[in-house]
Design a protein around this motif. Structure first.
Motif, short mmCIF file in Angstrom:
data_model
loop_
_atom_site.label_atom_id
_atom_site.label_comp_id
_atom_site.label_asym_id
_atom_site.label_seq_id
_atom_site.Cartn_x
_atom_site.Cartn_y
_atom_site.Cartn_z
N HIS A 42 0.84 -1.21 0.00
CA HIS A 42 0.00 0.00 0.00
C HIS A 42 0.87 1.25 0.00
O HIS A 42 0.59 2.22 -0.73
N MET A 43 1.90 1.26 0.82
CA MET A 43 2.77 2.43 0.92
C MET A 43 3.49 2.68 -0.41
O MET A 43 3.67 3.83 -0.82
N SER A 44 3.86 1.62 -1.10
CA SER A 44 4.49 1.77 -2.41
C SER A 44 3.49 2.27 -3.45
O SER A 44 3.87 2.98 -4.39
N ALA A 45 2.21 1.90 -3.28
CA ALA A 45 1.18 2.30 -4.24
C ALA A 45 0.84 3.78 -4.15
O ALA A 45 0.38 4.38 -5.12
N SER A 46 1.06 4.39 -2.98
CA SER A 46 0.72 5.81 -2.82
C SER A 46 1.47 6.44 -1.66
O SER A 46 1.45 5.91 -0.54
N ALA A 47 2.08 7.59 -1.93
CA ALA A 47 2.70 8.36 -0.86
C ALA A 47 1.66 8.97 0.06
O ALA A 47 2.00 9.48 1.13
N ARG A 48 0.40 8.92 -0.34
CA ARG A 48 -0.70 9.46 0.47
C ARG A 48 -1.24 8.44 1.47
O ARG A 48 -2.13 8.76 2.27
N PHE A 49 -0.76 7.22 1.44
CA PHE A 49 -1.26 6.16 2.31
C PHE A 49 -0.86 6.44 3.75
O PHE A 49 0.30 6.67 4.05
N ARG A 50 -1.84 6.42 4.66
CA ARG A 50 -1.59 6.81 6.05
C ARG A 50 -1.87 5.70 7.06
O ARG A 50 -1.45 5.79 8.21
N GLY A 51 -2.67 4.71 6.69
CA GLY A 51 -3.02 3.69 7.66
C GLY A 51 -4.11 2.79 7.10
O GLY A 51 -4.44 2.85 5.91
#
Length: 351
Positions: free
Chosen positions: A137-146
């Motif tokens: 998820h973190m690799s899919a988006s820098a906007r991923f927070r939790g």
């Protein structure tokens, strides 16, 4: 209920910046059509009010009068990647929402930042293996927070209707907690959706993981359906004591909203004509004020929960109701409730 025939309310405090910390996007073709059978549960009726809620619909709400400057997307099982391994299918939702966020950030649609932060889903019962999915998820988006891993469950299936079926005691499960332990080292937060009778499970989880930021969704979802018909007010004192116990834990914050859903069963739900912001504020005040008193404004944030809360009101009316409830707050407290807490906890970048 025909909202098209209901004159829109005038917007209160139109200059007050809002970060909406909880909304969904989805497309549910199966909920459209004139030949559908009657809904089997009030939640189904709400889905039929808005079977399609994508960027166009969200943008229309964001620009409907209130100064909504940004939003936080909340997982809802939308646009999973069918071709991925089962554990990684929810990453497709983050990829989809990141595209919507990029559209908004382009500036073509105005100076708003839809989905500026993203909360996805990972099955934490994977245990330690959940870390690999979190990193995807973190690799899919820098906007991923939790993430959110909902635990809402009740012995009476009539309470949750189509959302019934989750196991009881999920937040106490050892494998779940092994997965939960992966969040804090990655700097990720956890949104918790469960029902009022289950709040002890979240209290225990928050005590066990004091370094993990936890956000309670929908004020803990007080109930007025199924076995709880007519008992919401009777159980208010029980709910409030558990809210106070959660608020004593500094790693927990509270989303103030979700009271327009089917589950609390306030008179405003699916009322015809739709309830005014004055009525909504009157119905919700005891729960809203109890949460703000317990957590303080620096750990509370008003949420739209759209389009789910469409069952009681439109977007403009909902934020008017919150503004009525916050009428006596100071400027600093209003900033907390309407934008500051959300911006801090979800690390919303408005640049």
């Amino acid at each position: 209920m025909n909202r098209a025939l209901t004159p829109p309310e005038s917007v209160l405090e139109p200059g007050l910046p809002i970060i909406d910390p909880h909304h969904h996007l989805w497309d549910r073709p199966g909920a459209r059509g004139a030949d559908l059978p009657p809904p089997s549960h009030p939640f189904e009726a709400v889905i039929r009010l808005s079977p399609r809620y994508l960027f166009d619909e969200l943008l229309a709400d964001m620009t409907s009068g209130h100064k909504v400057v940004a939003t936080v997307y909340m997982e809802c099982g939308a646009m999973y990647c069918r071709g991925a391994a089962p554990a990684f299918r929810p990453v497709g939702e983050t990829e989809f929402v990141n595209g919507v966020a990029a559209m908004s950030a382009s500036g073509i649609y105005g100076d708003v930042r839809a989905c500026a932060a993203i909360v996805g889903h990972v099955d934490l019962t994977l245990g330690a293996a959940a870390r690999e999915v979190l990193e995807a998820h973190m690799s899919a988006s820098a906007r991923f927070r939790g993430i959110r891993h909902a635990a809402a469950s009740d012995p009476d299936s009539a309470v949750l209707g189509p959302l019934a079926g989750r196991p009881a005691g999920l937040y106490r499960d050892a494998r779940f907690r092994e997965g939960f332990a992966q969040l804090a080292p990655l700097g990720l937060s956890f949104d918790a959706w469960l029902l009022e009778p289950q709040l002890d499970d979240l209290i225990d989880l928050a005590r066990a993981f004091p370094d993990t930021q936890i956000i309670l969704d929908h004020v803990g979802t007080p109930l007025g359906l199924g076995d709880y018909v007519g008992r919401r007010d009777e159980r208010f004192g029980v709910w409030r004591k558990k809210i106070q116990a959660l608020a004593a834990l500094p790693n927990v914050a509270c989303k103030v909203g979700g009271l327009a859903m089917a589950f609390p069963a306030f008179p405003s739900f699916l009322s015809d004509p739709p309830a005014s912001s004055e009525q909504l504020a009157r119905e919700w005040r005891p729960h809203v004020e109890s949460c703000i008193e317990a957590f303080g404004t620096d750990r509370c944030m008003f949420e739209s929960n759209f389009p789910v809360d469409l069952g009681s009101c439109d977007y403009r009316t909902l934020w008017n109701a919150f503004k009525r409830l916050a009428a006596g707050a100071s400027a600093t407290e209003k900033t907390d409730l309407f934008s500051g807490t959300a911006q801090r906890i979800y690390r919303v970048d408005l640049t």
